[in-house]
Design a protein around this motif. Structure first.
Motif, PDB file in Angstrom:
ATOM      1  N   LEU A   9       6.801  -8.705  12.025  1.00 42.91           N
ATOM      2  CA  LEU A   9       6.897  -9.823  11.083  1.00 42.91           C
ATOM      3  C   LEU A   9       5.867  -9.702   9.973  1.00 42.91           C
ATOM      4  O   LEU A   9       6.168  -9.964   8.802  1.00 42.91           O
ATOM      5  N   ALA A  10       4.662  -9.293  10.331  1.00 43.06           N
ATOM      6  CA  ALA A  10       3.621  -9.131   9.317  1.00 43.06           C
ATOM      7  C   ALA A  10       4.007  -8.031   8.329  1.00 43.06           C
ATOM      8  O   ALA A  10       3.813  -8.160   7.118  1.00 43.06           O
ATOM      9  N   ALA A  11       4.576  -6.950   8.850  1.00 43.50           N
ATOM     10  CA  ALA A  11       5.010  -5.861   7.975  1.00 43.50           C
ATOM     11  C   ALA A  11       6.172  -6.299   7.099  1.00 43.50           C
ATOM     12  O   ALA A  11       6.230  -5.996   5.905  1.00 43.50           O
ATOM     13  N   HIS A  12       7.110  -7.047   7.684  1.00 41.37           N
ATOM     14  CA  HIS A  12       8.290  -7.487   6.940  1.00 41.37           C
ATOM     15  C   HIS A  12       7.910  -8.399   5.781  1.00 41.37           C
ATOM     16  O   HIS A  12       8.431  -8.261   4.665  1.00 41.37           O
ATOM     17  N   SER A  27      11.120  -3.574   3.977  1.00 39.17           N
ATOM     18  CA  SER A  27      10.731  -4.762   3.228  1.00 39.17           C
ATOM     19  C   SER A  27      10.232  -4.396   1.831  1.00 39.17           C
ATOM     20  O   SER A  27      10.532  -5.085   0.849  1.00 39.17           O
ATOM     21  N   HIS A  28       9.485  -3.308   1.735  1.00 40.16           N
ATOM     22  CA  HIS A  28       9.024  -2.852   0.425  1.00 40.16           C
ATOM     23  C   HIS A  28      10.212  -2.508  -0.465  1.00 40.16           C
ATOM     24  O   HIS A  28      10.236  -2.845  -1.649  1.00 40.16           O
ATOM     25  N   GLY A  29      11.226  -1.871   0.129  1.00 42.64           N
ATOM     26  CA  GLY A  29      12.421  -1.523  -0.626  1.00 42.64           C
ATOM     27  C   GLY A  29      13.147  -2.733  -1.164  1.00 42.64           C
ATOM     28  O   GLY A  29      13.632  -2.739  -2.303  1.00 42.64           O
ATOM     29  N   VAL A  30      13.225  -3.788  -0.353  1.00 43.92           N
ATOM     30  CA  VAL A  30      13.879  -5.026  -0.791  1.00 43.92           C
ATOM     31  C   VAL A  30      13.154  -5.620  -1.992  1.00 43.92           C
ATOM     32  O   VAL A  30      13.770  -6.043  -2.975  1.00 43.92           O
ATOM     33  N   THR A  31      11.829  -5.653  -1.921  1.00 43.14           N
ATOM     34  CA  THR A  31      11.046  -6.208  -3.023  1.00 43.14           C
ATOM     35  C   THR A  31      11.165  -5.351  -4.281  1.00 43.14           C
ATOM     36  O   THR A  31      11.249  -5.873  -5.394  1.00 43.14           O
ATOM     37  N   MET A  32      11.189  -4.033  -4.111  1.00 45.86           N
ATOM     38  CA  MET A  32      11.328  -3.148  -5.266  1.00 45.86           C
ATOM     39  C   MET A  32      12.683  -3.326  -5.939  1.00 45.86           C
ATOM     40  O   MET A  32      12.796  -3.267  -7.162  1.00 45.86           O
ATOM     41  N   ASN A  58       4.658 -11.970  -9.787  1.00 42.42           N
ATOM     42  CA  ASN A  58       4.635 -12.317  -8.367  1.00 42.42           C
ATOM     43  C   ASN A  58       5.277 -11.229  -7.524  1.00 42.42           C
ATOM     44  O   ASN A  58       4.769 -10.859  -6.450  1.00 42.42           O
ATOM     45  N   LEU A  59       6.413 -10.695  -7.996  1.00 41.90           N
ATOM     46  CA  LEU A  59       7.075  -9.623  -7.264  1.00 41.90           C
ATOM     47  C   LEU A  59       6.252  -8.338  -7.296  1.00 41.90           C
ATOM     48  O   LEU A  59       6.210  -7.598  -6.313  1.00 41.90           O
ATOM     49  N   GLN A  60       5.583  -8.088  -8.416  1.00 40.40           N
ATOM     50  CA  GLN A  60       4.713  -6.912  -8.487  1.00 40.40           C
ATOM     51  C   GLN A  60       3.590  -7.011  -7.460  1.00 40.40           C
ATOM     52  O   GLN A  60       3.257  -6.031  -6.788  1.00 40.40           O
ATOM     53  N   THR A  61       3.020  -8.203  -7.336  1.00 43.21           N
ATOM     54  CA  THR A  61       1.955  -8.423  -6.361  1.00 43.21           C
ATOM     55  C   THR A  61       2.469  -8.244  -4.946  1.00 43.21           C
ATOM     56  O   THR A  61       1.826  -7.609  -4.101  1.00 43.21           O
ATOM     57  N   LYS A  62       3.655  -8.815  -4.685  1.00 42.30           N
ATOM     58  CA  LYS A  62       4.235  -8.701  -3.352  1.00 42.30           C
ATOM     59  C   LYS A  62       4.566  -7.251  -3.018  1.00 42.30           C
ATOM     60  O   LYS A  62       4.355  -6.798  -1.888  1.00 42.30           O
ATOM     61  N   ALA A  63       5.075  -6.514  -3.985  1.00 39.72           N
ATOM     62  CA  ALA A  63       5.383  -5.098  -3.755  1.00 39.72           C
ATOM     63  C   ALA A  63       4.115  -4.317  -3.417  1.00 39.72           C
ATOM     64  O   ALA A  63       4.111  -3.461  -2.520  1.00 39.72           O
ATOM     65  N   ALA A  64       3.035  -4.622  -4.128  1.00 41.58           N
ATOM     66  CA  ALA A  64       1.757  -3.949  -3.851  1.00 41.58           C
ATOM     67  C   ALA A  64       1.249  -4.294  -2.456  1.00 41.58           C
ATOM     68  O   ALA A  64       0.729  -3.427  -1.735  1.00 41.58           O
ATOM     69  N   GLU A  65       1.402  -5.548  -2.054  1.00 40.63           N
ATOM     70  CA  GLU A  65       0.975  -5.967  -0.719  1.00 40.63           C
ATOM     71  C   GLU A  65       1.779  -5.250   0.358  1.00 40.63           C
ATOM     72  O   GLU A  65       1.235  -4.812   1.380  1.00 40.63           O
ATOM     73  N   LYS A  66       3.077  -5.130   0.116  1.00 41.02           N
ATOM     74  CA  LYS A  66       3.929  -4.491   1.118  1.00 41.02           C
ATOM     75  C   LYS A  66       3.657  -2.996   1.202  1.00 41.02           C
ATOM     76  O   LYS A  66       3.694  -2.415   2.291  1.00 41.02           O
ATOM     77  N   LEU A  67       3.366  -2.369   0.071  1.00 40.81           N
ATOM     78  CA  LEU A  67       2.997  -0.958   0.109  1.00 40.81           C
ATOM     79  C   LEU A  67       1.670  -0.786   0.846  1.00 40.81           C
ATOM     80  O   LEU A  67       1.476   0.189   1.574  1.00 40.81           O
ATOM     81  N   SER A  68       0.770  -1.753   0.681  1.00 39.55           N
ATOM     82  CA  SER A  68      -0.509  -1.674   1.398  1.00 39.55           C
ATOM     83  C   SER A  68      -0.296  -1.797   2.901  1.00 39.55           C
ATOM     84  O   SER A  68      -1.067  -1.251   3.690  1.00 39.55           O
TER      85      SER A  68
END
Length: 325
Positions: A131-134, A160-165, A177-187
């Motif tokens: 869940l944390a990764a998702h 999840s990173h793919g969905v955000t991208m 906001n999506l850029q930030t979320k994508a960076a968080e998911k890649l991290s």
């Protein structure tokens, strides 16, 4: 009562590492509010504080979903004492899973310190790490990474990173906001790998690695990142099969994707083998699109320096794209 929409969650501000259940090690836990919460619970009917409602929620699930940290801590103490700290609601979520989904890192830390089961999973087989990764909550991923059921947390993070991208691409790359979320998911992907997750791990049902997942979705950022990782067996990794398809097969099938050519070039430069055939006896070149766009991909690739792109050479008129046919 379990929250499933992370947009309802509070901001991320985790406790520091090494904090235990003792109040003296939790400086941000309000001592006065905690005592008030303990008194509140002590005045309630015993069954209300220890039993589950018609949806399977305990009072701990409810406090956790609402982000009431001190009340959740007091309720967790009560349930721990009766052996019900990991009680599950109707979707199989423990209070810990609710806390992760609701992005309540302080409560996550509290529940773990009180003995909540980090390996507990819901009805979909999702653990706290899944869940944390998702949802892209990297600090939860500082706990030890393990494999679970069909997909590992690493697979979840990649998907999840793919969905955000994809969402970011649809907005024209202008959504901060999506850029930030994508960076968080890649991290999250980076953190899982740094904690020992294996790039070679395959999803049980499809045999896909994270590279397969990234290529299949045309996720150029993740493909670039994965192929920059210094692996002694990079060629083996790049040529792993998922139900017969290598990542190169998948890239050849990215018809119309703006990143197709770059992904093909990246894979070939890292040792992708264009002679490998899938279960239908097709080599990657057979899966390239026909028409003008396909011809452009082939022509652009043929112009590249010799070695990696030889697999496109041959008679374009006869669509004999592989030297190994």
């Amino acid at each position: 009562m379990a929250i499933t929409d992370p947009s309802m969650a509070s901001s991320w501000s985790p406790l520091g590492p090494g904090q235990s259940s003792q109040l003296s090690f939790c400086p941000s836990l309000d001592a006065t509010k905690l005592e008030e919460a303990r008194m509140l619970l002590s005045g309630m009917d015993y069954s209300r504080t220890t039993c589950q409602d018609e949806d399977g929620d305990t009072i701990l699930h409810i406090y956790t979903a609402k982000g009431l940290r001190e009340c959740a801590f007091a309720a967790a103490e009560r349930l721990r004492d009766v052996g019900r700290l990991d009680a599950k609601e109707h979707k199989g979520k423990t209070a810990l899973l609710v806390a992760v989904t609701a992005n309540q890192p302080d409560i996550v830390q509290d529940l773990l310190s009180l003995g909540a089961d980090i390996n507990a999973c819901d009805v979909k087989g999702q653990t706290a790490l899944h869940l944390a990764a998702h949802y892209g909550f990297p600090r939860v991923l500082q706990v030890k990474q393990k494999k679970y059921r069909s997909m590992t947390p690493l697979h979840c993070a990649a998907i999840s990173h793919g969905v955000t991208m994809k969402a970011l691409s649809a907005t024209g790359l202008a959504d901060v906001n999506l850029q930030t979320k994508a960076a968080e998911k890649l991290s999250c992907v980076q953190m899982l790998l740094s904690e020992g997750a294996s790039l070679l791990s395959q999803e049980i049902k499809s045999n896909k690695t994270v590279l397969h997942l990234a290529v299949k979705e045309g996720n150029i950022d993740l493909v670039r990142y994965l192929l920059r990782i210094p692996l002694p067996n990079m060629k083996d990794f790049v040529n792993m099969k998922a139900h017969g398809h290598t990542a190169l097969h998948m890239a050849a099938g990215l018809h119309g994707n703006p990143h197709q050519e770059e992904i093909l070039q990246l894979l070939l430069s890292r040792g992708a083998d264009p002679s490998i055939r899938n279960l239908e006896n097709d080599q990657p070149a057979h899966l390239l699109q026909s028409g003008l766009q396909g011809e452009q991909v082939r022509c652009q690739s043929v112009r590249q320096p010799a070695t990696p792109f030889n697999f496109y050479q041959g008679s374009l008129a006869n669509h004999n794209f592989s030297l190994n046919l």
